[in-house]
Design a protein around this motif. Structure first.
Motif, short mmCIF file in Angstrom:
data_model
loop_
_atom_site.label_atom_id
_atom_site.label_comp_id
_atom_site.label_asym_id
_atom_site.label_seq_id
_atom_site.Cartn_x
_atom_site.Cartn_y
_atom_site.Cartn_z
N ALA A 191 -15.14 7.13 -20.42
CA ALA A 191 -14.83 8.14 -19.41
C ALA A 191 -14.53 7.55 -18.04
N PRO A 192 -15.36 6.60 -17.52
CA PRO A 192 -15.01 6.04 -16.21
C PRO A 192 -13.67 5.34 -16.18
N ALA A 193 -13.38 4.61 -17.28
CA ALA A 193 -12.09 3.91 -17.32
C ALA A 193 -10.93 4.89 -17.34
N LEU A 194 -11.07 5.98 -18.08
CA LEU A 194 -10.01 6.98 -18.13
C LEU A 194 -9.85 7.67 -16.78
N ALA A 195 -11.02 7.90 -16.11
CA ALA A 195 -10.95 8.55 -14.81
C ALA A 195 -10.25 7.68 -13.79
N GLN A 196 -10.52 6.33 -13.86
CA GLN A 196 -9.87 5.41 -12.93
C GLN A 196 -8.37 5.38 -13.16
N GLU A 197 -7.96 5.39 -14.44
CA GLU A 197 -6.54 5.35 -14.75
C GLU A 197 -5.86 6.65 -14.33
N ALA A 198 -6.58 7.77 -14.46
CA ALA A 198 -5.96 9.06 -14.15
C ALA A 198 -5.88 9.30 -12.65
N ALA A 199 -6.79 8.63 -11.86
CA ALA A 199 -6.79 8.87 -10.41
C ALA A 199 -5.49 8.36 -9.80
N PRO A 200 -4.84 9.13 -8.97
CA PRO A 200 -3.57 8.70 -8.37
C PRO A 200 -3.79 7.57 -7.36
N ARG A 201 -2.84 6.68 -7.26
CA ARG A 201 -2.91 5.59 -6.31
C ARG A 201 -2.70 6.11 -4.89
N GLN A 202 -3.41 5.45 -3.95
CA GLN A 202 -3.26 5.83 -2.55
C GLN A 202 -1.85 5.47 -2.08
N PRO A 203 -1.06 6.44 -1.64
CA PRO A 203 0.30 6.12 -1.22
C PRO A 203 0.32 5.32 0.08
N ILE A 204 1.28 4.44 0.20
CA ILE A 204 1.47 3.67 1.43
C ILE A 204 2.33 4.51 2.37
N THR A 205 1.72 5.00 3.41
CA THR A 205 2.42 5.85 4.36
C THR A 205 2.71 5.08 5.63
N ASP A 206 3.41 5.74 6.56
CA ASP A 206 3.75 5.11 7.83
C ASP A 206 2.51 4.80 8.66
N LYS A 207 1.40 5.53 8.34
CA LYS A 207 0.17 5.33 9.12
C LYS A 207 -0.73 4.26 8.53
N THR A 208 -0.49 3.86 7.29
CA THR A 208 -1.36 2.86 6.66
C THR A 208 -0.69 1.51 6.47
N LYS A 209 0.61 1.41 6.64
CA LYS A 209 1.26 0.12 6.44
C LYS A 209 1.01 -0.80 7.63
N GLU A 210 1.18 -2.08 7.41
CA GLU A 210 0.85 -3.08 8.42
C GLU A 210 1.79 -2.99 9.61
N ARG A 211 1.24 -3.32 10.79
CA ARG A 211 1.99 -3.35 12.04
C ARG A 211 1.94 -4.76 12.62
N TRP A 212 2.17 -5.76 11.81
CA TRP A 212 2.03 -7.13 12.32
C TRP A 212 3.07 -7.43 13.40
N ALA A 213 4.24 -6.79 13.33
CA ALA A 213 5.26 -6.99 14.36
C ALA A 213 4.96 -6.07 15.54
N LYS A 214 4.77 -6.64 16.72
CA LYS A 214 4.37 -5.86 17.88
C LYS A 214 5.49 -4.94 18.38
N THR A 215 6.73 -5.24 18.03
CA THR A 215 7.85 -4.42 18.48
C THR A 215 8.10 -3.22 17.57
N GLN A 216 7.23 -3.00 16.58
CA GLN A 216 7.40 -1.89 15.66
C GLN A 216 6.24 -0.92 15.78
N GLY A 217 6.52 0.37 15.56
CA GLY A 217 5.49 1.39 15.60
C GLY A 217 5.19 1.86 17.01
N GLY A 218 4.15 2.67 17.14
CA GLY A 218 3.78 3.21 18.43
C GLY A 218 2.69 2.37 19.09
N ARG A 219 2.81 2.18 20.41
CA ARG A 219 1.82 1.43 21.19
C ARG A 219 1.71 2.05 22.58
N PHE A 220 0.50 2.04 23.10
CA PHE A 220 0.28 2.44 24.50
C PHE A 220 -0.83 1.57 25.06
#
Length: 318
Positions: free
Chosen positions: A19-48
């Motif tokens: 059951a745990p293995a099936l539940a893990q497989e059935a759980a949807p993957r966390q989508p990579i959104t604009d708010k969770t992706k890396e901002r390693w480049a300082k000239t990209q994204g929002g900054r203040f």
């Protein structure tokens, strides 16, 4: 009966383990959104954030006064204090297009004789002045995107609006106290009585998210608002290397060169060792450095009356 019970028990045990293995497989993957992706480049994204520059210098210049029967040497003191706090914003509009804005708030205090080259126009002052003032606001657009996974490119243009087209002597002296703080970089913030147009391009590179490199070049044209003045041009070239061996914490060095094409000082070199905190994703950032002018006219920065500026940047990115 015992055989049936044993079979049911075995089946229940297998289902409980699966059951745990099936539940893990059935759980949807966390989508990579604009708010969770890396901002390693300082000239990209929002900054203040806020950029704080503090320049303080003092020196005494001997002056020989010829008098009948003797030559008297006097040592008039010259002191300068410039403090600038600039609010800086970068906002992502769409795709890789970003809106840029900055607003400087500055305080300048000068006393004694001062002589400063403002890109070919010499400013002289002998009186004592102190003044708080608003610097020149700047607005611009830039485009930033990744050419490779570890290589980002950016480029854009900006315009600076002169809030003080005809500054008085006291206001201009206070602005001149701040003018050399960045070794002729970002002069549009406190060079009063000028419109400014700036074009800038550059690259950002990382190697294993431990070594970060930044290179940029900018050309800026200053157009005067006062009669009798002339157009000024400066080229800025900056290079930074930063090591982040402990995650978000980094230590680095900035080397820069400014080329005032309208001045007798053909090049101004400066170096800035710094430490910083910069998360790869959203969060707060901080940077503390000491910018030291290396050659004439503003250097060597650790000598009396020369340019050694404490620089602090702090803010948040999203």
């Amino acid at each position: 009966m015992s055989t049936t019970k044993a079979s049911l028990g075995t089946l229940f045990l297998m289902l409980s383990l699966a059951a745990p293995a099936l539940a893990q497989e059935a759980a949807p993957r966390q989508p990579i959104t604009d708010k969770t992706k890396e901002r390693w480049a300082k000239t990209q994204g929002g900054r203040f954030g806020f950029e704080i520059d503090v320049l303080s210098s003092s020196y005494q210049e001997p002056i020989v006064e010829a008098r009948p029967g003797s030559d008297e040497v006097t040592l008039p003191a010259s002191d300068r204090l410039g403090v600038a706090i600039t609010a800086v914003m970068q906002y992502k509009l769409f795709a890789g297009l970003h809106l840029d804005a900055e607003m400087p708030f500055a305080y300048g205090d000068v006393s004694g004789p001062h002589s400063t080259d403002l890109f070919g126009k010499r400013f002289w002052s002998t009186a004592d002045y102190s003044h708080f003032f608003l610097g020149n606001p700047t607005f611009g657009l830039h485009y930033a995107g990744n050419a490779l996974k570890n290589l980002a490119l950016f480029g854009g243009m900006s315009v600076t609006v002169p809030l003080h087209p005809h500054p008085g002597a006291g206001l201009e002296a206070a602005a001149v106290a701040n003018f050399p703080a960045r070794a002729y970089f970002d002069a549009q913030r406190v060079l009063l009585g000028h419109w400014a147009l700036r074009a800038r391009v550059g690259t950002e590179i990382h190697f294993g998210k431990v070594l970060f490199l930044t290179h940029d070049v900018a050309a800026q044209i200053f157009m005067p608002t006062r009669e009798g003045d002339f157009t000024k041009t400066v080229i800025e070239q900056g290079n930074e290397i930063e090591f982040r061996p402990f995650g978000n914490f980094g230590i680095g060095m900035r080397l820069q060169a400014a080329f005032p094409l309208s001045s007798s000082n053909s090049a101004q070199l400066a170096a800035e060792p710094f430490i910083g905190w910069e998360p790869l994703v959203k969060g707060s950032f901080t940077r503390v450095g000491a910018l030291v002018a290396l050659d004439d006219d503003l250097g060597f920065g650790l000598d009396q009356g020369k340019v050694a500026t404490i620089r602090v940047a702090l803010g948040s990115k999203w």
